[in-house]
Design a protein around this motif. Structure first.
Motif, PDB file in Angstrom:
ATOM      1  N   ARG A 224      69.029   3.205   0.864  1.00  0.00           N
ATOM      2  CA  ARG A 224      68.006   2.238   1.262  1.00  0.00           C
ATOM      3  C   ARG A 224      67.047   2.848   2.291  1.00  0.00           C
ATOM      4  O   ARG A 224      65.832   2.624   2.222  1.00  0.00           O
ATOM      5  N   ARG A 225      67.605   3.620   3.206  1.00  0.00           N
ATOM      6  CA  ARG A 225      66.758   4.196   4.261  1.00  0.00           C
ATOM      7  C   ARG A 225      65.721   5.163   3.693  1.00  0.00           C
ATOM      8  O   ARG A 225      64.602   5.264   4.215  1.00  0.00           O
ATOM      9  N   ASP A 228      63.153   2.716   2.782  1.00  0.00           N
ATOM     10  CA  ASP A 228      62.727   1.763   3.804  1.00  0.00           C
ATOM     11  C   ASP A 228      63.048   2.305   5.190  1.00  0.00           C
ATOM     12  O   ASP A 228      64.164   2.160   5.687  1.00  0.00           O
ATOM     13  N   SER A 230      62.525   1.250   7.986  1.00  0.00           N
ATOM     14  CA  SER A 230      62.813   0.256   9.026  1.00  0.00           C
ATOM     15  C   SER A 230      64.312   0.009   9.195  1.00  0.00           C
ATOM     16  O   SER A 230      64.731  -0.681  10.129  1.00  0.00           O
ATOM     17  N   LEU A 231      65.139   0.572   8.314  1.00  0.00           N
ATOM     18  CA  LEU A 231      66.582   0.376   8.415  1.00  0.00           C
ATOM     19  C   LEU A 231      67.114   1.202   9.584  1.00  0.00           C
ATOM     20  O   LEU A 231      67.162   2.438   9.514  1.00  0.00           O
ATOM     21  N   ARG A 287      74.510  -9.054   8.724  1.00  0.00           N
ATOM     22  CA  ARG A 287      73.275  -8.251   8.682  1.00  0.00           C
ATOM     23  C   ARG A 287      73.239  -7.363   7.448  1.00  0.00           C
ATOM     24  O   ARG A 287      72.223  -7.299   6.747  1.00  0.00           O
ATOM     25  N   SER A 290      72.784  -9.611   4.370  1.00  0.00           N
ATOM     26  CA  SER A 290      71.441 -10.164   4.206  1.00  0.00           C
ATOM     27  C   SER A 290      70.470  -9.143   3.635  1.00  0.00           C
ATOM     28  O   SER A 290      69.456  -9.501   3.026  1.00  0.00           O
ATOM     29  N   LEU A 291      70.786  -7.856   3.810  1.00  0.00           N
ATOM     30  CA  LEU A 291      69.939  -6.781   3.284  1.00  0.00           C
ATOM     31  C   LEU A 291      70.388  -6.331   1.885  1.00  0.00           C
ATOM     32  O   LEU A 291      69.824  -5.387   1.331  1.00  0.00           O
ATOM     33  N   LEU A 293      73.261  -5.007   1.269  1.00  0.00           N
ATOM     34  CA  LEU A 293      74.020  -3.771   1.443  1.00  0.00           C
ATOM     35  C   LEU A 293      75.508  -4.040   1.666  1.00  0.00           C
ATOM     36  O   LEU A 293      76.263  -3.119   1.971  1.00  0.00           O
TER      37      LEU A 293
END
Length: 323
Positions: A224-225, A228, A230-231, A287, A290-291, A293
């Motif tokens: 994901r990073r 994105d 922002s992770l 957290r 919610s992503l 992950l």
């Protein structure tokens, strides 16, 4: 140190050019993380120290020049920092060495990893266990030196590398090389004693978590990073089944159809029982969820069978079930 052939072509972070460096790759979690990335189209480099050869690169994380050389040569997109002294009683006895590894080596790695996504593996022991469950923003208050060292390691990592991630996890178990490699699998010895009664802690509430599940979380975070940036920041991951060590031992016995009547629950902590542990440091993991992950935790009985079947006295059981 031999070079790695990654500097001669145009950079790409698509498979198969994604590179991950795993510290502590000889340990329980490090082995699982290394295997998870390697099996999912990542070029993985594992490093260790005393047990590194021949499978992994030997690197002293206390040596800034050695750390810098590995990072500059391999040029990872992601680093998963699993290396730590994670045994609370050992930290109490060998405090200086533990602090050097858990804090100072982590700070060095974070500084040298500027511009690289770093996942620092931390612990539920940063909390005192008096008011669970604990979210990522709840105030830490560690009860022992191990928890204090990991909390200080978190702060050093985020100070030197603000785009890093901290992943807090509870008590781990998995595919161990020896049963005493995990505070969960070591219960196997008591389960198999059979004929002699023995006491097992029935005070502290724990959430045993399968190392393979944590490894998958690390990979999903890394992937994901890359998409994105922002992770970053603090995340929690935990198994869902709440158990004392006595309940874990009974579940292990049940998983292998072994008796558990010789196991006696110990409902009071004996004097001089080592480093103080939190009563219930349950982690709240919303957290990651919610992503998208979150990883569904492997049921304890399934995971413990996968972890412990090589240690059965009667290997005929293994041959019957697995072959």
């Amino acid at each position: 140190m031999p070079g790695f052939p990654y500097g001669d072509f145009e950079e790409s972070i698509d498979p198969p050019y994604r590179r991950v460096l795993v510290t502590g790759a000889t340990g329980l979690l490090g082995r699982a993380v290394y295997k998870e990335f390697q099996n999912n189209a990542w070029q993985a480099l594992g490093c260790g120290y005393s047990r590194a050869r021949p499978r992994f690169l030997k690197c002293n994380l206390m040596d800034e020049d050695a750390v810098r050389a590995v990072i500059q040569d391999f040029q990872p997109h992601v680093i998963v920092h699993c290396a730590a002294e994670r045994r609370p009683d050992v930290v109490e006895r060998h405090t200086e060495a533990a602090m050097n590894l858990n804090i100072h080596a982590s700070a060095t790695l974070a500084k040298e990893a500027a511009g690289i996504f770093l996942i620092y593996i931390s612990t539920d022991y940063v909390f005192d266990g008096r008011n669970p469950p604990y979210g990522e923003n709840d105030a830490p208050n560690p009860l022992n030196l191990y928890g204090k060292s990991k909390l200080e390691g978190e702060r050093e990592v985020l100070r030197h590398n603000p785009s890093a991630a901290v992943l807090r996890v509870p008590i781990l178990f998995g595919e161990v090389e020896r049963v005493d490699e995990s505070a969960v699998t070591i219960l196997w010895d008591r389960v198999q004693e059979g004929a002699e009664s023995c006491t097992v802690d029935h005070c502290q509430q724990r959430f045993p978590t399968y190392a393979n599940d944590v490894a998958r979380v690390c990979r999903l975070m890394a992937e994901r990073r890359l998409q994105d940036p922002s992770l970053r920041g603090i995340f929690h991951y935990s198994g869902k089944e709440q158990m004392t060590k006595y309940e874990m031992a009974c579940a292990i016995a049940d998983a292998f159809n072994l008796p558990s009547s010789h196991l006696i629950p110990l409902t009071e902590q004996p004097a001089g029982a080592g480093a103080q542990r939190p009563q219930n440091a349950q982690l709240e993991c919303s957290r990651l969820e919610s992503l998208g992950l979150g990883v569904e935790a492997t049921p304890f009985r399934t995971a413990i069978r996968d972890s412990l079947w090589p240690f059965l006295y009667d290997k005929r059981w293994r041959q019957t079930v697995f072959h």
